[in-house]
Design a protein around this motif. Structure first.
Motif, PDB file in Angstrom:
ATOM      1  N   ILE A 424      -2.070   1.014  -2.585  1.00 31.88           N
ATOM      2  CA  ILE A 424      -1.825  -0.223  -3.331  1.00 31.88           C
ATOM      3  C   ILE A 424      -2.515  -0.178  -4.686  1.00 31.88           C
ATOM      4  CG2 ILE A 424      -2.299  -2.708  -3.374  1.00 31.88           C
ATOM      5  CD1 ILE A 424      -1.840  -2.793  -0.391  1.00 31.88           C
ATOM      6  N   ASN A 425      -3.753   0.321  -4.702  1.00 33.94           N
ATOM      7  CA  ASN A 425      -4.475   0.440  -5.977  1.00 33.94           C
ATOM      8  C   ASN A 425      -3.750   1.365  -6.946  1.00 33.94           C
ATOM      9  OD1 ASN A 425      -6.606  -1.305  -5.364  1.00 33.94           O
ATOM     10  ND2 ASN A 425      -7.756   0.302  -4.320  1.00 33.94           N
ATOM     11  N   ASP A 428      -0.660  -0.404  -8.205  1.00 34.35           N
ATOM     12  CA  ASP A 428      -1.007  -1.408  -9.209  1.00 34.35           C
ATOM     13  C   ASP A 428      -1.322  -0.758 -10.548  1.00 34.35           C
ATOM     14  OD1 ASP A 428      -0.628  -3.470  -7.472  1.00 34.35           O
ATOM     15  OD2 ASP A 428      -2.748  -3.686  -6.928  1.00 34.35           O
ATOM     16  N   ASP A 430      -0.066   2.045 -11.639  1.00 30.92           N
ATOM     17  CA  ASP A 430       1.216   2.472 -12.220  1.00 30.92           C
ATOM     18  C   ASP A 430       1.972   1.282 -12.801  1.00 30.92           C
ATOM     19  OD1 ASP A 430       0.641   5.044 -11.483  1.00 30.92           O
ATOM     20  OD2 ASP A 430       1.814   4.970  -9.621  1.00 30.92           O
ATOM     21  N   ILE A 431       1.915   0.141 -12.070  1.00 25.70           N
ATOM     22  CA  ILE A 431       2.616  -1.061 -12.547  1.00 25.70           C
ATOM     23  C   ILE A 431       2.018  -1.534 -13.866  1.00 25.70           C
ATOM     24  CG2 ILE A 431       3.007  -3.507 -12.055  1.00 25.70           C
ATOM     25  CD1 ILE A 431       3.257  -2.729  -9.097  1.00 25.70           C
ATOM     26  N   ASN A 432       0.679  -1.532 -13.931  1.00 24.06           N
ATOM     27  CA  ASN A 432       0.016  -1.951 -15.167  1.00 24.06           C
ATOM     28  C   ASN A 432       0.384  -1.033 -16.324  1.00 24.06           C
ATOM     29  OD1 ASN A 432      -1.239  -4.086 -13.882  1.00 24.06           O
ATOM     30  ND2 ASN A 432      -3.063  -2.882 -13.354  1.00 24.06           N
ATOM     31  N   ASN A 435       3.921  -1.868 -17.293  1.00 26.29           N
ATOM     32  CA  ASN A 435       3.986  -3.146 -17.991  1.00 26.29           C
ATOM     33  C   ASN A 435       3.481  -3.038 -19.422  1.00 26.29           C
ATOM     34  OD1 ASN A 435       5.062  -4.415 -15.764  1.00 26.29           O
ATOM     35  ND2 ASN A 435       3.089  -5.189 -15.019  1.00 26.29           N
ATOM     36  N   ASP A 444       6.874  -5.568  -8.105  1.00 24.11           N
ATOM     37  CA  ASP A 444       5.874  -5.866  -7.084  1.00 24.11           C
ATOM     38  C   ASP A 444       6.209  -5.098  -5.817  1.00 24.11           C
ATOM     39  OD1 ASP A 444       3.682  -6.995  -5.929  1.00 24.11           O
ATOM     40  OD2 ASP A 444       4.720  -8.813  -5.290  1.00 24.11           O
ATOM     41  N   ASP A 446       5.621  -1.282  -3.523  1.00 23.48           N
ATOM     42  CA  ASP A 446       4.803  -0.112  -3.250  1.00 23.48           C
ATOM     43  C   ASP A 446       5.710   1.053  -2.891  1.00 23.48           C
ATOM     44  OD1 ASP A 446       2.596  -1.585  -3.681  1.00 23.48           O
ATOM     45  OD2 ASP A 446       2.116  -1.905  -1.554  1.00 23.48           O
ATOM     46  N   ARG A 456       5.733  -6.014  -1.275  1.00 20.68           N
ATOM     47  CA  ARG A 456       4.435  -6.376  -0.739  1.00 20.68           C
ATOM     48  C   ARG A 456       4.358  -7.883  -0.617  1.00 20.68           C
ATOM     49  NH1 ARG A 456      -0.109  -5.179  -4.709  1.00 20.68           N
ATOM     50  NH2 ARG A 456       1.134  -3.277  -4.902  1.00 20.68           N
ATOM     51  N   SER A 458       2.478 -11.592  -0.258  1.00 18.64           N
ATOM     52  CA  SER A 458       1.328 -12.191  -0.940  1.00 18.64           C
ATOM     53  C   SER A 458       0.092 -12.112  -0.057  1.00 18.64           C
ATOM     54  CB  SER A 458       1.634 -13.652  -1.284  1.00 18.64           C
ATOM     55  OG  SER A 458       0.515 -14.275  -1.860  1.00 18.64           O
ATOM     56  N   TYR A 461      -3.124  -7.193   0.326  1.00 18.51           N
ATOM     57  CA  TYR A 461      -4.323  -6.396   0.064  1.00 18.51           C
ATOM     58  C   TYR A 461      -5.539  -7.040   0.740  1.00 18.51           C
ATOM     59  CZ  TYR A 461      -7.715  -3.562  -2.487  1.00 18.51           C
ATOM     60  OH  TYR A 461      -8.728  -2.678  -2.801  1.00 18.51           O
TER      61      TYR A 461
END
Length: 671
Positions: A424-425, A428, A430-432, A435, A444, A446, A456, A458, A461
């Motif tokens: 997940i980290n 995240d 990669d998403i950042n 973005n 959103d 994985d 994922r 809500s 994590y």
């Protein structure tokens, strides 16, 4: 309405109570041997009333039939254009039902009274189950939401008494009452709910086809629990959970008064093929049953409190009730029998596309229940001289060997959660990055181990992180026992977990990252002013405690602590650590850090966490005890370099260290 012989149930109830009083008088006044008391007139008079159980069963069938008929006619009345067609009949049915409800209550109270005395209970249990199959209409009564609430509660209490401390009747009940409805029953009920079938749904009323047979039909445990919990009937729910718990306790011999030699049991019984094992495996693996148990473990007011209710639970109030306690005891009973892996799997996602490394909220609730049971067991071991209580993780004498599989499962599950959190980290990150390149991108998802994407939910994590921490608490508390207890050989268990799973290296790596993070957050802070978040205090204490307990008198695990390399962060900025591969020159300058070094460094945070220093000292002692290699490495530890902190610069002081490890303090050079 069906006509049947009217019975004076109030008179029968009074007669049963008089007979019980007669039994008390016989016990108090008769000095004859027990064999002669067993044949006393009071006892025979009391047992002669058991034949009325057939009438109790008939009355329950009739009552459920009338509920079904009434519901069917009322539905027809609602759908018919001519409102006068059924004007009189529903009123007559309503009056008749009221009379029948009163009779049914009295009949059930009579049956409950007959089962209330331990001196005659086994004979009456056997007659009620083997001769009259009383558990069949009882299960249907409990599952019928339209039934009178007092009737449902009385039926559940009778069901509980029928299988208590009687392995024979408990086995019949568990054999006849299934864990959940069959596929065909489920399909039929779905059709009935959609009004495609002529008969009303069994969940809300009683199917007339079952009345025609009179025998052979039962509801399921899942239906009884769902019906009681769904309408908020927590009293009936508690009785149903108690009934299932007591039946399982009876067939596993938990209520036997004789002590059993564990070694003889292990050698003489093939637990894998034993009937109790098959029954418990079926129950603990049933998704519908276990999900309903976990779903209703807490009252609905706890999950959705009424804002206008002044009595809504506060933070300091006890949120549990009798249903909570009995469901928790039932889940704990399964766990003592080595069924935790099956319970956990049955609560997992039924969608095969969902990553198995994730967790469902129901699984998290289960881990909370297990953690509470382990904590209560540990407290009872320290405050009571009674050490015969079953350990929650496979401590039952018939399942002591299964405890190894349970502990191994928890250790492997911790590694699974750890991998998922890391994934997940990474996702995240990669998403950042995406973005930053594409601000309009909203992703959103994985990447699973198979390469597929999954959404994922809500708070996922936080759920996984919480579950991983609960496993640390469960293992650290459970492994605090020093030798063999409750049939579990903890010495062999520690070695097995340490050598067959990755949990010890994993928690050492996690401890290293946590210590590094705490060091960065408190950089330049005086020792007495150290501040550590409550969550970090709990986590670091649990990890250190688990390391100490796993290394207790286990040289293999002690050596593993020394051999586990814990990376040193290469760069640390903005409280973010970069664990990249160090060059040989950097390794030569900073040295290689292993688990021993990390464990020793925990003592430096003692002011920020009250209990950390004590647990760290215990863990260090257990890691060094009777291990010359570990002791030698600690003795050879030397200071590597002097730290030039901002506080020293403000004071104009510079600290240097020579090649012999001596520290020299000198004035700071002026620029």
């Amino acid at each position: 309405m069906e006509n049947f012989e009217t019975i004076n149930w109030k008179d029968l109830l009074d007669r049963s109570r008089e007979a019980l009083n007669g039994l008390d008088d016989d016990d108090n006044n008769n000095d004859e041997p027990k064999e002669e008391i067993r044949g006393s007139s009071s006892r025979n008079s009391f047992l002669s009333l058991v034949s009325n159980f057939k009438n109790v069963s008939t009355l329950m069938h009739s009552y459920l039939t009338e509920l079904s008929t009434s519901d069917k006619l009322n539905q027809a009345d609602d759908d018919n254009d001519d409102e006068n067609n059924y004007d009189d009949e529903p009123i007559e049915l309503s009056r008749a039902l009221k009379i029948m409800v009163v009779d049914t209550r009295r009949a059930l109270r009579f049956a409950l009274s007959m089962l209330s005395d331990s001196r005659t209970r086994k004979e009456i249990q056997s007659c009620a189950i083997s001769t009259h199959a009383l558990h069949e209409p009882l299960s249907c009564m409990i599952s019928t939401r339209m039934a009178d609430s007092k009737c449902r509660t009385l039926a559940a209490q009778i069901m509980c008494n029928l299988g208590t401390a009687n392995g024979a009747t408990a086995e019949i009940i568990l054999h006849h009452v299934s864990a959940s409805p069959s596929d065909s029953d489920t399909a039929r009920m779905m059709l009935e709910k959609m009004s495609y079938a002529e008969e009303p749904c069994m969940e809300n009323a009683y199917s007339q086809t079952c009345v025609a047979e009179e025998r052979g039909h039962t509801s399921s445990w899942a239906q009884m629990i769902h019906s009681s919990g769904g309408i908020g009937d927590r009293i009936t729910l508690a009785a149903v959970a108690a009934a299932l718990h007591n039946a399982i306790a009876s067939i596993t011999g938990t209520d036997a008064a004789v002590d059993v030699d564990i070694d003889i049991v292990d050698a003489a019984i093939d637990t894998d093929s034993h009937p109790w094992n098959r029954t418990c495996r079926t129950l603990s693996s049933d998704h519908m049953l276990v999900s309903n148990l976990v779903r209703y473990v807490l009252p609905s007011r706890v999950i959705q409190p009424d804002k206008n209710d002044d009595d809504s639970p506060g933070e300091s109030q006890d949120l549990s009730d009798d249903a909570t306690r009995w469901i928790s005891r039932l889940l704990e009973k399964f766990c003592t029998l080595g069924m935790l892996p099956r319970l956990f799997a049955s609560l997992g996602s039924q969608n095969k596309n969902i990553d198995i490394d994730g967790i469902t909220p129901e699984q998290l609730v289960l881990l909370h229940c297990v953690a509470n049971a382990v904590e209560e067991h540990e407290q009872s071991m320290t405050t009571s001289t009674n050490t015969k209580d079953d350990h929650p993780l496979g401590g039952h004498f018939l399942a002591a060997k299964a405890s190894f599989s349970t502990f191994q499962f928890l250790a492997d599950q911790y590694g699974s959660f750890r991998r998922h959190l890391r994934r997940i980290n990474d996702a995240d990150a990669d998403i950042n990055a995406n973005n930053d390149n594409d601000p309009d991108n909203d992703n959103d998802k994985d990447i699973t181990s198979s390469g597929d994407t999954q959404e994922r939910y809500s708070g996922e994590y936080e759920c996984i992180e919480n579950a991983a921490n609960l496993i640390l608490d469960i293992l650290s508390s459970s492994l605090s026992v020093d030798t063999k207890s409750n049939g579990i050989d903890f010495v062999s268990l520690r070695k097995s977990i340490g050598q067959t799973s990755d949990i010890l290296p994993n928690i050492l790596l996690d401890l290293g990252k946590l210590v590094d993070s705490l060091g960065i957050e408190n950089r330049g802070v005086k020792a007495r002013e150290l501040k550590i978040k409550d969550s970090d205090q709990h986590l670091v204490t649990s990890i250190v405690r688990l390391i100490g307990n796993m290394c207790y008198r286990c040289k293999e695990n002690q050596d593993l602590v020394r051999h586990t390399i814990v990376p040193i962060p290469r760069n640390s900025k903005d409280n973010v650590q970069e664990y990249t591969q160090l060059s040989k020159e950097e390794e030569a300058r900073t040295g290689v850090r292993n688990g021993l070094h990390v464990l020793l460094s925990c003592t430096s945070f003692a002011y920020g966490c009250f209990t950390l220093r004590e647990w760290a000292i215990v863990a260090i002692r257990n890691t060094l005890e009777d291990n010359p290699e570990n002791q030698k490495q600690v003795e050879e530890l030397e200071a590597q370099q002097a730290l030039d902190t901002p506080e020293l610069k403000k004071l104009g002081v510079k600290v240097d260290m020579d090649k012999n490890g001596k520290v020299h303090v000198s004035p700071q050079e002026q620029l």
